[in-house]
Design a protein around this motif. Structure first.
Motif, mmCIF file in Angstrom:
data_model
loop_
_atom_site.group_PDB
_atom_site.id
_atom_site.type_symbol
_atom_site.label_atom_id
_atom_site.label_comp_id
_atom_site.label_asym_id
_atom_site.label_seq_id
_atom_site.Cartn_x
_atom_site.Cartn_y
_atom_site.Cartn_z
ATOM 1 N N ALA A 144 -6.095 -8.348 -0.874
ATOM 2 C CA ALA A 144 -5.031 -7.662 -1.607
ATOM 3 C C ALA A 144 -5.592 -6.407 -2.261
ATOM 4 N N GLN A 145 -4.916 -5.285 -2.043
ATOM 5 C CA GLN A 145 -5.425 -3.997 -2.524
ATOM 6 C C GLN A 145 -4.285 -2.990 -2.581
ATOM 7 N N ALA A 181 0.721 -1.138 -1.810
ATOM 8 C CA ALA A 181 0.008 -2.407 -1.939
ATOM 9 C C ALA A 181 0.004 -3.097 -0.582
ATOM 10 N N PHE A 182 -1.089 -3.822 -0.302
ATOM 11 C CA PHE A 182 -1.244 -4.457 1.015
ATOM 12 C C PHE A 182 -2.002 -5.773 0.886
ATOM 13 N N GLN A 183 -1.576 -6.759 1.671
ATOM 14 C CA GLN A 183 -2.340 -7.986 1.884
ATOM 15 C C GLN A 183 -2.098 -8.433 3.323
ATOM 16 N N SER A 184 -3.181 -8.721 4.048
ATOM 17 C CA SER A 184 -3.040 -9.052 5.476
ATOM 18 C C SER A 184 -2.174 -10.269 5.702
ATOM 19 N N ASP A 185 -2.311 -11.307 4.882
ATOM 20 C CA ASP A 185 -1.426 -12.459 4.996
ATOM 21 C C ASP A 185 -1.252 -13.101 3.635
ATOM 22 N N ALA A 186 -0.007 -13.334 3.267
ATOM 23 C CA ALA A 186 0.305 -13.938 1.974
ATOM 24 C C ALA A 186 0.003 -15.421 1.950
ATOM 25 N N GLY A 187 -0.232 -16.031 3.113
ATOM 26 C CA GLY A 187 -0.411 -17.474 3.177
ATOM 27 C C GLY A 187 0.927 -18.181 3.250
ATOM 28 N N MET A 188 0.870 -19.504 3.295
ATOM 29 C CA MET A 188 2.107 -20.281 3.386
ATOM 30 C C MET A 188 2.377 -21.004 2.072
ATOM 31 N N CYS A 189 3.613 -21.377 1.886
ATOM 32 C CA CYS A 189 3.994 -22.314 0.841
ATOM 33 C C CYS A 189 4.118 -23.670 1.524
ATOM 34 N N GLY A 190 3.051 -24.459 1.456
ATOM 35 C CA GLY A 190 3.020 -25.721 2.165
ATOM 36 C C GLY A 190 1.783 -26.514 1.808
ATOM 37 N N ASP A 191 1.614 -27.642 2.491
ATOM 38 C CA ASP A 191 0.495 -28.548 2.260
ATOM 39 C C ASP A 191 -0.721 -28.044 3.038
ATOM 40 N N TYR A 192 -1.782 -27.652 2.317
ATOM 41 C CA TYR A 192 -2.974 -27.121 2.970
ATOM 42 C C TYR A 192 -3.933 -28.211 3.453
ATOM 43 N N ASN A 193 -3.625 -29.475 3.208
ATOM 44 C CA ASN A 193 -4.361 -30.582 3.825
ATOM 45 C C ASN A 193 -3.726 -30.818 5.194
ATOM 46 N N ASP A 205 8.730 2.987 -11.096
ATOM 47 C CA ASP A 205 10.112 3.247 -10.689
ATOM 48 C C ASP A 205 10.320 4.655 -10.149
ATOM 49 N N ARG A 206 9.605 5.630 -10.676
ATOM 50 C CA ARG A 206 9.826 7.017 -10.237
ATOM 51 C C ARG A 206 9.303 7.263 -8.834
ATOM 52 N N SER A 207 8.103 6.816 -8.556
ATOM 53 C CA SER A 207 7.521 7.055 -7.233
ATOM 54 C C SER A 207 7.789 5.918 -6.266
ATOM 55 N N GLY A 208 8.016 4.717 -6.805
ATOM 56 C CA GLY A 208 8.171 3.536 -5.960
ATOM 57 C C GLY A 208 6.857 2.952 -5.473
ATOM 58 N N LEU A 209 5.736 3.591 -5.823
ATOM 59 C CA LEU A 209 4.429 3.139 -5.347
ATOM 60 C C LEU A 209 3.874 2.035 -6.244
ATOM 61 N N ALA A 210 2.871 1.333 -5.724
ATOM 62 C CA ALA A 210 2.294 0.197 -6.431
ATOM 63 C C ALA A 210 1.340 0.656 -7.523
ATOM 64 N N THR A 211 1.403 -0.020 -8.649
ATOM 65 C CA THR A 211 0.427 0.193 -9.716
ATOM 66 C C THR A 211 -0.565 -0.967 -9.793
ATOM 67 N N ALA A 212 -0.200 -2.132 -9.245
ATOM 68 C CA ALA A 212 -1.089 -3.292 -9.229
ATOM 69 C C ALA A 212 -0.588 -4.286 -8.192
ATOM 70 N N VAL A 213 -1.520 -5.091 -7.680
ATOM 71 C CA VAL A 213 -1.145 -6.160 -6.741
ATOM 72 C C VAL A 213 -1.991 -7.382 -7.051
ATOM 73 N N HIS A 214 -1.380 -8.563 -6.952
ATOM 74 C CA HIS A 214 -2.060 -9.812 -7.284
ATOM 75 C C HIS A 214 -1.802 -10.842 -6.193
ATOM 76 N N MET A 215 -2.833 -11.555 -5.766
ATOM 77 C CA MET A 215 -2.656 -12.718 -4.903
ATOM 78 C C MET A 215 -2.162 -13.881 -5.760
ATOM 79 N N ILE A 216 -1.246 -14.670 -5.206
ATOM 80 C CA ILE A 216 -0.675 -15.788 -5.936
ATOM 81 C C ILE A 216 -1.016 -17.095 -5.220
ATOM 82 N N ARG A 217 -1.610 -18.033 -5.952
ATOM 83 C CA ARG A 217 -1.833 -19.396 -5.449
ATOM 84 C C ARG A 217 -1.595 -20.352 -6.607
ATOM 85 N N LEU A 218 -0.609 -21.239 -6.451
ATOM 86 C CA LEU A 218 -0.242 -22.159 -7.518
ATOM 87 C C LEU A 218 -0.069 -23.564 -6.971
#
Length: 270
Positions: free
Chosen positions: A187-188, A195-207, A248-261
């Motif tokens: 994520a960058q 902002a870019f991330q190659s894959d966000a991953g899935m919402c599912g059982d990782y086992n 809001d003015r440019s529409g560009l990203a100021t930050a990006v975060h990977m999410i895993r919960l």
């Protein structure tokens, strides 16, 4: 704006995680817009109208699909009546529904969401995703008619996803990959402000093997022969995705975060 994208929802476990957690996340993280990829939400193959309604009721503003867009046949007609569901732009010229749309976010702001299918290593040839996305970006310039733009790049190859990120750099708020069900650690914010991330991953059982119960995929890898159908893993799901903050003015990203919960993966977030 604060925009949350959740990766491929996988079966019952993924649906349960999204419906349980998303209402709280909207409030706690002050989210302005939420996109969820739901193309594996029903038995791991496609999205049924019933399950689409549940994800929307949980707080999704938009649902994207993928190469399994119409595995659940009822979606062929339902997508024409539900504008909050998008199929890929380059799926087929005669496919029902739309591949891009402008949505209303909080405060009267506008968010454009589009999805495209990649061509590399996919089971069937799709039209050029780069020209399809380019046409949509030109029609909805960032910082003008829309305050944010999100592109869901649904494909196998990380190189093709990264190519789309750079193709859209400076013209989209977020380009995020889906389909491979494994979250990437890249994520960058690209040099042009996307902002870019190659894959966000899935919402599912990782086992599992990318969300499926392990036995049958492992049997096929070891023996080269199938015995049973793939079945979505039913253990506790991890919620995976990408959170982008935009200007809001440019529409560009100021930050990006990977999410895993929750679930099995180490937690991460804003």
């Amino acid at each position: 704006m604060r925009i949350l994208f959740l990766g491929d929802v996988m079966g019952r476990a993924g649906r349960a995680a999204v419906t349980a957690r998303l209402p709280g996340l909207r409030a706690n993280w002050a989210l302005d817009f939420v996109v969820v990829n739901g193309e594996n939400a029903t038995s791991g193959a496609g999205l049924s109208p019933e399950h689409a309604k549940a994800l929307l009721a949980a707080g999704a503003d938009c649902l994207t699909l993928g190469d399994h867009a119409f595995d659940q046949k009822d979606m062929l007609s339902f997508i024409e009546t539900e504008p909050r569901i998008l199929r890929p732009l380059n799926y087929a010229k005669t496919a029902p529904g739309r591949g891009a749309r402008v949505f209303a976010a909080t405060g009267g702001r506008k968010v454009m969401v589009a999805q495209a299918l990649g061509q590399v290593f996919m089971k069937r040839p799709f039209d050029d995703p780069f020209s399809a996305v380019d046409a949509v970006l030109r029609a909805h310039p960032l910082g003008g008619a829309v305050q944010a733009t999100l592109i869901d790049m649904h494909c196998e190859a990380t190189s093709e996803k990264m190519g789309m990120g750079h193709w859209c750099d400076g013209r989209a708020s977020l380009v995020v990959g889906t389909h491979t069900h494994v979250p990437t650690a890249d994520a960058q914010v690209l040099p042009g402000g996307t902002a870019f991330q190659s894959d966000a991953g899935m919402c599912g059982d990782y086992n599992s093997v990318i969300g499926m119960e392990k036995l049958e995929p492992m049997r096929r890898f070891v023996t080269g022969m199938g015995k049973d159908r793939f079945t979505p893993a039913a253990g506790e799901a991890t919620l995976c995705g990408t959170l982008v903050e935009t200007d809001d003015r440019s529409g560009l990203a100021t930050a990006v975060h990977m999410i895993r919960l929750g679930g099995r993966l180490a937690p991460s977030g804003p």
